[in-house]
Write an enzyme that holds these catalytic residues in place. Structure first.
Site, mmCIF file in Angstrom:
data_model
loop_
_atom_site.group_PDB
_atom_site.id
_atom_site.type_symbol
_atom_site.label_atom_id
_atom_site.label_comp_id
_atom_site.label_asym_id
_atom_site.label_seq_id
_atom_site.Cartn_x
_atom_site.Cartn_y
_atom_site.Cartn_z
ATOM 1 C CG ASP A 28 -25.509 5.521 1.690
ATOM 2 O OD1 ASP A 28 -24.626 4.654 1.855
ATOM 3 O OD2 ASP A 28 -26.301 5.486 0.717
ATOM 4 C CB SER A 29 -22.975 2.381 5.870
ATOM 5 O OG SER A 29 -21.827 3.176 6.077
ATOM 6 C CD GLU B 108 -24.924 2.798 -3.438
ATOM 7 O OE1 GLU B 108 -25.905 2.166 -3.923
ATOM 8 O OE2 GLU B 108 -24.658 2.798 -2.222
ATOM 9 C CG ASP C 264 -21.911 7.174 0.280
ATOM 10 O OD1 ASP C 264 -21.303 7.127 -0.806
ATOM 11 O OD2 ASP C 264 -22.041 6.191 1.033
ATOM 12 C CD GLU D 292 -20.795 -2.648 -0.524
ATOM 13 O OE1 GLU D 292 -20.868 -1.441 -0.821
ATOM 14 O OE2 GLU D 292 -21.377 -3.164 0.450
HETATM 15 O O1 KIV Z 1 -21.933 3.694 2.835
HETATM 16 C C1 KIV Z 1 -20.848 3.122 2.976
HETATM 17 O O2 KIV Z 1 -20.343 2.934 4.083
HETATM 18 C C2 KIV Z 1 -20.157 2.677 1.775
HETATM 19 C C3 KIV Z 1 -19.005 1.754 1.965
HETATM 20 C C4 KIV Z 1 -19.537 0.420 2.264
HETATM 21 C C5 KIV Z 1 -18.086 1.755 0.804
HETATM 22 O O3 KIV Z 1 -20.530 3.017 0.704
#
Ligand code: KIV
Length: 308
Positions: free
Chosen positions: A49-50, A120, A88, A187
């Site tokens: 979700d980044s 998460e 995610d 993380e």
């Molecule tokens: O959303 C993301 O890119 C992540 C990574 C940082 C592990 O969760």
């Protein structure tokens, strides 16, 4: 229908089986073209979700909608053949209750054809992880710095800096592992804590800003390629793609302005010389040329290997 592809896509149990073995290589991926390149090198691709921050300009991952995750995940699945694709679950789609989490995670699995989801949280998500796994959805955990909780954490802060915080984080890892997750992202936490967790739990740990002692590593692809304007301390830039793009676009702009692009080799000539260049002929020929080029590219495109 064959059930045995020559080289089938990796699945969650294949990643789980790598505990303590050869390091697991992972990157985020948000689109088909980068997925097809990374697929040759990575064991799994995370549609993180980044993408909300990296691709869509949000300040945090909190606003990312489920539909956006699904759209990017479909592209990554289409672009890859071998790597496990993990998607995610964005903020607000799984925390409320295990059935809500199941409904949304099942939608992700059905609509994208991915192989697993990530969510998460440690202790607070253990029941949900068990509920999903028991119903056929492989789950990757994510503890330490959990960016979706940024407003509670008070910033993107390294976790486990003081030894008093270790116990709670170790408990999070243990509970996620015991709940049935197949792997867990650690993380932004101190290296000795990540090493302790890696030695204590039965599933692979995937570090991002954690320790080389983790069972695998993941980075945001744009960060490691040198495409992100700012990167955290734990990122190593393995490329300078941002600078290469800037240079290429600068050259293009200069050549358009000086009319050196397009050159003769990038333009189409009229068949039969200038006498045939009536406006109607030019339009007809351009259409023929485009159609011919498209047909040729389709004819040479390899069909996708069916997944079974
Ligand atoms: O959303 C993301 O890119 C992540 C990574 C940082 C592990 O969760």
């Amino acid at each position: 229908m064959s059930t045995h592809n020559e080289r089938r896509r990796l699945m969650a149990p294949d990643i789980a089986a790598r505990k303590g073995g050869e390091p697991i290589v992972a990157l985020t991926s948000y689109h088909a073209h980068t997925a097809s390149i990374a697929d040759a090198h990575c064991d799994f691709l995370l549609v993180g979700d980044s993408l909300g921050m990296v691709m869509h300009g949000y300040e945090t991952t909190v606003p990312v909608p489920l539909d956006l995750m699904i759209m990017h995940a479909k592209a990554v699945v289409r672009g890859s053949k071998k790597a496990l694709v993990v998607v995610d679950m964005p903020f607000g789609t799984y925390e409320e209750s295990p059935p809500v989490a199941f409904r949304n995670a099942a939608r992700v699995m059905k609509e994208t054809d991915c192989g697993a989801v990530k969510l998460e949280g440690g202790r607070r998500m253990a029941d949900t992880i068990r509920y999903l796994v028991d119903r056929g959805i492989p789950v990757m955990g994510h503890i330490g710095l959990t960016p979706q909780s940024i407003h509670v954490l008070g910033g993107f802060k390294t976790q486990g800096r003081s030894i008093d915080q270790w116990h709670a984080i170790e408990e999070d890892a243990r509970l996620v592992s015991e709940a049935g997750a197949f792997a867990i992202v650690l993380e932004a936490m101190t290296a000795p804590l990540a090493e302790r967790i890696t030695g204590a739990i039965a599933i692979p740990t995937i570090g991002i800003g954690a320790s080389p002692g983790c069972d695998g590593q993941i980075l945001v692809m744009e960060d490691m390629l040198g495409l992100s304007p700012r990167v955290p301390k734990f990122v190593k830039e393995f490329g300078a793609i941002g600078k290469a793009i800037d240079r290429a676009i600068g050259l293009y702009a200069a050549e358009v302005r000086s009319r050196t692009f397009p050159a003769q080799e990038h333009t189409y000539a009229v068949k039969g010389g200038d006498s045939a260049a009536s406006p109607a002929n030019v339009v007809a020929m351009a259409t023929d040329t485009n159609d011919a080029a498209l047909a040729a590219s389709r004819a040479t495109k390899k069909p996708r290997t069916p997944r079974t």
